[in-house]
Design a protein around this motif. Structure first.
Motif, PDB file in Angstrom:
ATOM      1  N   SER A 263       8.984  14.022  15.146  1.00 39.32           N
ATOM      2  CA  SER A 263       8.729  13.246  15.917  1.00 39.32           C
ATOM      3  C   SER A 263       7.145  12.758  16.293  1.00 39.32           C
ATOM      4  O   SER A 263       6.355  13.984  16.810  1.00 39.32           O
ATOM      5  CB  SER A 263       9.293  13.472  17.536  1.00 39.32           C
ATOM      6  N   MET A 264       6.431  11.846  16.179  1.00 38.11           N
ATOM      7  CA  MET A 264       5.438  11.581  16.486  1.00 38.11           C
ATOM      8  C   MET A 264       5.306  10.465  17.444  1.00 38.11           C
ATOM      9  O   MET A 264       6.169   9.407  17.149  1.00 38.11           O
ATOM     10  CB  MET A 264       4.295  11.852  15.624  1.00 38.11           C
ATOM     11  N   VAL A 265       4.815   9.991  18.328  1.00 39.57           N
ATOM     12  CA  VAL A 265       4.407   8.901  19.184  1.00 39.57           C
ATOM     13  C   VAL A 265       2.990   7.747  18.630  1.00 39.57           C
ATOM     14  O   VAL A 265       1.949   7.786  18.296  1.00 39.57           O
ATOM     15  CB  VAL A 265       3.977   8.789  20.416  1.00 39.57           C
ATOM     16  N   HIS A 266       3.543   6.419  18.404  1.00 39.30           N
ATOM     17  CA  HIS A 266       3.419   5.335  17.535  1.00 39.30           C
ATOM     18  C   HIS A 266       1.812   4.732  18.500  1.00 39.30           C
ATOM     19  O   HIS A 266       2.261   4.144  19.762  1.00 39.30           O
ATOM     20  CB  HIS A 266       3.477   4.330  16.516  1.00 39.30           C
ATOM     21  N   ILE A 267       0.780   4.596  18.060  1.00 43.33           N
ATOM     22  CA  ILE A 267      -0.244   4.185  18.772  1.00 43.33           C
ATOM     23  C   ILE A 267      -0.340   2.838  17.898  1.00 43.33           C
ATOM     24  O   ILE A 267      -1.490   3.322  16.980  1.00 43.33           O
ATOM     25  CB  ILE A 267      -1.255   5.208  19.239  1.00 43.33           C
ATOM     26  N   PRO A 268      -0.401   2.067  18.294  1.00 45.16           N
ATOM     27  CA  PRO A 268      -0.800   1.259  17.673  1.00 45.16           C
ATOM     28  C   PRO A 268      -2.875  -0.106  17.754  1.00 45.16           C
ATOM     29  O   PRO A 268      -2.410   0.159  19.052  1.00 45.16           O
ATOM     30  CB  PRO A 268       0.234  -0.215  17.480  1.00 45.16           C
ATOM     31  N   TYR A 269      -2.978   0.053  16.817  1.00 44.35           N
ATOM     32  CA  TYR A 269      -4.646  -1.089  17.886  1.00 44.35           C
ATOM     33  C   TYR A 269      -4.316  -1.757  16.870  1.00 44.35           C
ATOM     34  O   TYR A 269      -3.630  -3.153  15.833  1.00 44.35           O
ATOM     35  CB  TYR A 269      -5.307  -0.295  17.116  1.00 44.35           C
ATOM     36  N   ARG A 270      -5.341  -2.631  17.250  1.00 48.84           N
ATOM     37  CA  ARG A 270      -6.001  -3.943  16.699  1.00 48.84           C
ATOM     38  C   ARG A 270      -6.907  -3.918  15.480  1.00 48.84           C
ATOM     39  O   ARG A 270      -8.018  -3.978  15.532  1.00 48.84           O
ATOM     40  CB  ARG A 270      -6.229  -5.152  18.544  1.00 48.84           C
ATOM     41  N   GLY A 271      -6.165  -3.227  15.304  1.00 48.32           N
ATOM     42  CA  GLY A 271      -7.090  -3.354  13.410  1.00 48.32           C
ATOM     43  C   GLY A 271      -7.329  -1.325  13.219  1.00 48.32           C
ATOM     44  O   GLY A 271      -7.479  -0.938  13.379  1.00 48.32           O
ATOM     45  N   ALA A 272      -8.073  -1.471  11.844  1.00 47.56           N
ATOM     46  CA  ALA A 272      -8.496  -0.199  11.550  1.00 47.56           C
ATOM     47  C   ALA A 272      -9.533  -0.329  12.284  1.00 47.56           C
ATOM     48  O   ALA A 272      -9.549   1.347  12.692  1.00 47.56           O
ATOM     49  CB  ALA A 272      -8.685  -0.238   9.860  1.00 47.56           C
ATOM     50  N   GLY A 273     -10.854  -0.351  12.281  1.00 49.50           N
ATOM     51  CA  GLY A 273     -12.103  -0.117  13.524  1.00 49.50           C
ATOM     52  C   GLY A 273     -11.397   0.649  14.883  1.00 49.50           C
ATOM     53  O   GLY A 273     -11.839   2.278  14.846  1.00 49.50           O
ATOM     54  N   PRO A 274     -10.938   0.001  15.296  1.00 48.52           N
ATOM     55  CA  PRO A 274     -11.204   0.935  16.815  1.00 48.52           C
ATOM     56  C   PRO A 274     -10.091   2.593  16.801  1.00 48.52           C
ATOM     57  O   PRO A 274      -9.591   3.069  17.196  1.00 48.52           O
ATOM     58  CB  PRO A 274      -9.614  -1.092  17.360  1.00 48.52           C
TER      59      PRO A 274
END
Length: 321
Positions: A176-187
Motif C-alpha cells: 500500500s502506497m499513497v499516490h501523489i499526482p502532479y501536473r507533469g513529469a517535471g514537478p
C-alpha cells in the motif's frame, strides 16, 4: 501556426536531398498526438527522412496534442482510409486512456488497424535513497508491508502511465502506497529528487541521469533482460513479477478499412528504416529501442494492452470521467 508548421515539414520532406517524387506523389500524413519535442514526436522524426527516401513520397508530421493523446487519435479515426493518414499509438492512447475514460472520441480497436510497433521504452522504479534508504526491491516490498500507507509515490498525473505502473506494482506486491499526482513529469521528478516523495515510476531514459548521479536508486526495470546502461538492476521478471515486466512503446495505426497493401507497404518501410544505423543511434540516444512488428502482431498487442490496463484501473478504482 499549426498550418505553417505543417507546410514547413512538407517542404522539408518534399525537397530532401537526392529525393524526387512523381507529380502525383501524395504526402503521407503521420498524426502525432503529443506536442513536438517529446519522446513520441522524437521517435517519428527519427524515421521521417528514411521513410521519405524508402516510400518515395513526402512524409508530413502533424502534431495534434491534447487530452492525453485523444485529440490526435480522434483525428486519425475520422481520416479517410486511403493509406495516406497514420497515427502514432502509445501505451497512453491504446492502453491507459481506454481503461480510465468511459467516453473517448475514438474506439481504440474498431476505429484503427495496427501497422507496426516502432520502439519500446523500458520502465524503472526508483527511490530517493535519502528519503527511503532501502537496499533493493525486496527490501522496498518488506518496508512497504511493514508500513502500509505511510510511503508515497509520485506520478505526472492521474491516469498517466506512471500512475498505472504504480498501481500495478501495488497489486502485484500486495503493498500500500499513497499516490501523489502532479501536473507533469517535471514537478513530479523534482519533488522525488528533493525527497518530498520517496518512490517514482518512470521510463529509464528520463531517470537515468539521476540514477547515474546517485540521486535516485533504481530497484527494477521492465525489460526482457538486464539493460546495458543499468546492468546491476534486475528486471521485474527476474524478481518474480513477470506481469510488471512490460515496457512502454510507440507504434503506428491507420484508420479502420485502410487497404492491406497500403498497411503492409508502410510496415515494411518502417522495418527497413529501423535497420539503418543512423536511425538506431538517434533512437538509442533517447532511451528508445527499435522493435518492429507485423500488423497482425501489433493489432493483437493493442487488445492485450487495453485489457491489462483495464484490470489495473479496476483494481485501483481509477475512473476519470
Amino acid at each position: 501556426m499549426k498550418r505553417r508548421h505543417l507546410l514547413t515539414t512538407l517542404a522539408a520532406a518534399s525537397f530532401a536531398p537526392g529525393i524526387s517524387f512523381a507529380q502525383d506523389a501524395k504526402p503521407l500524413r503521420i498524426v502525432v498526438p503529443f506536442p513536438p519535442g517529446g519522446a513520441t514526436d522524437i521517435t517519428v522524426r527519427a524515421l521521417q527522412e528514411s521513410l521519405v527516401r524508402i516510400l518515395k513520397q513526402p512524409v508530413v508530421l502533424d502534431n495534434r496534442a491534447g487530452a492525453g493523446g485523444s485529440i490526435g487519435m480522434a483525428e486519425v479515426a475520422r481520416a479517410p482510409a486511403d493509406g495516406l493518414t497514420l497515427g502514432v499509438a502509445t501505451l497512453s492512447t491504446h492502453g491507459v486512456n481506454p481503461a480510465v475514460y468511459s467516453k473517448l472520441p475514438y474506439n481504440p480497436i474498431k476505429d484503427f488497424v495496427g501497422v507496426t510497433e516502432i520502439v519500446k521504452a523500458p520502465g524503472v522504479v526508483v527511490v530517493n535513497p535519502t528519503a527511503l534508504p532501502v537496499k533493493d526491491f525486496a527490501d522496498l516490498v518488506k518496508y512497504l508491508k511493514a508500513n502500509p500507507g505511510r510511503v508515497s509515490f509520485a506520478t505526472p498525473g492521474n491516469g498517466t502511465i506512471g500512475h498505472m505502473w504504480g498501481e500495478l506494482f501495488k497489486s502485484s506486491t500486495g503493498t500500500s502506497m499513497v499516490h501523489i499526482p502532479y501536473r507533469g513529469a517535471g514537478p513530479a521528478i523534482n519533488d522525488v529528487l528533493a525527497g518530498q516523495v520517496a518512490v517514482y515510476f518512470d521510463q529509464v531514459a528520463s531517470s537515468l541521469p539521476h540514477i547515474k548521479a546517485g540521486k535516485l536508486k533504481a530497484l527494477a526495470v521492465s525489460w526482457p533482460g538486464r539493460l546495458d546502461v543499468l546492468p546491476e538492476v534486475p528486471t521485474y521478471a527476474q524478481l518474480g513479477f513477470a506481469n510488471n515486466n512490460d515496457p512502454s512503446w510507440f507504434g503506428l495505426v491507420a484508420p479502420a478499412g485502410t487497404p492491406t497493401a497500403a498497411v503492409d507497404r508502410i510496415q515494411q518501410a518502417v522495418a527497413q528504416a529501423l535497420q539503418e544505423p543512423a536511425v538506431r543511434e538517434r533512437l538509442a540516444g533517447q532511451g528508445l529501442y527499435p522493435s518492429g512488428t507485423t500488423p497482425k502482431e501489433f493489432s493483437a498487442q493493442l487488445v492485450r494492452e487495453i485489457e491489462k490496463m483495464k484490470r489495473v484501473a479496476a483494481y485501483a478504482k481509477i475512473a476519470l470521467d
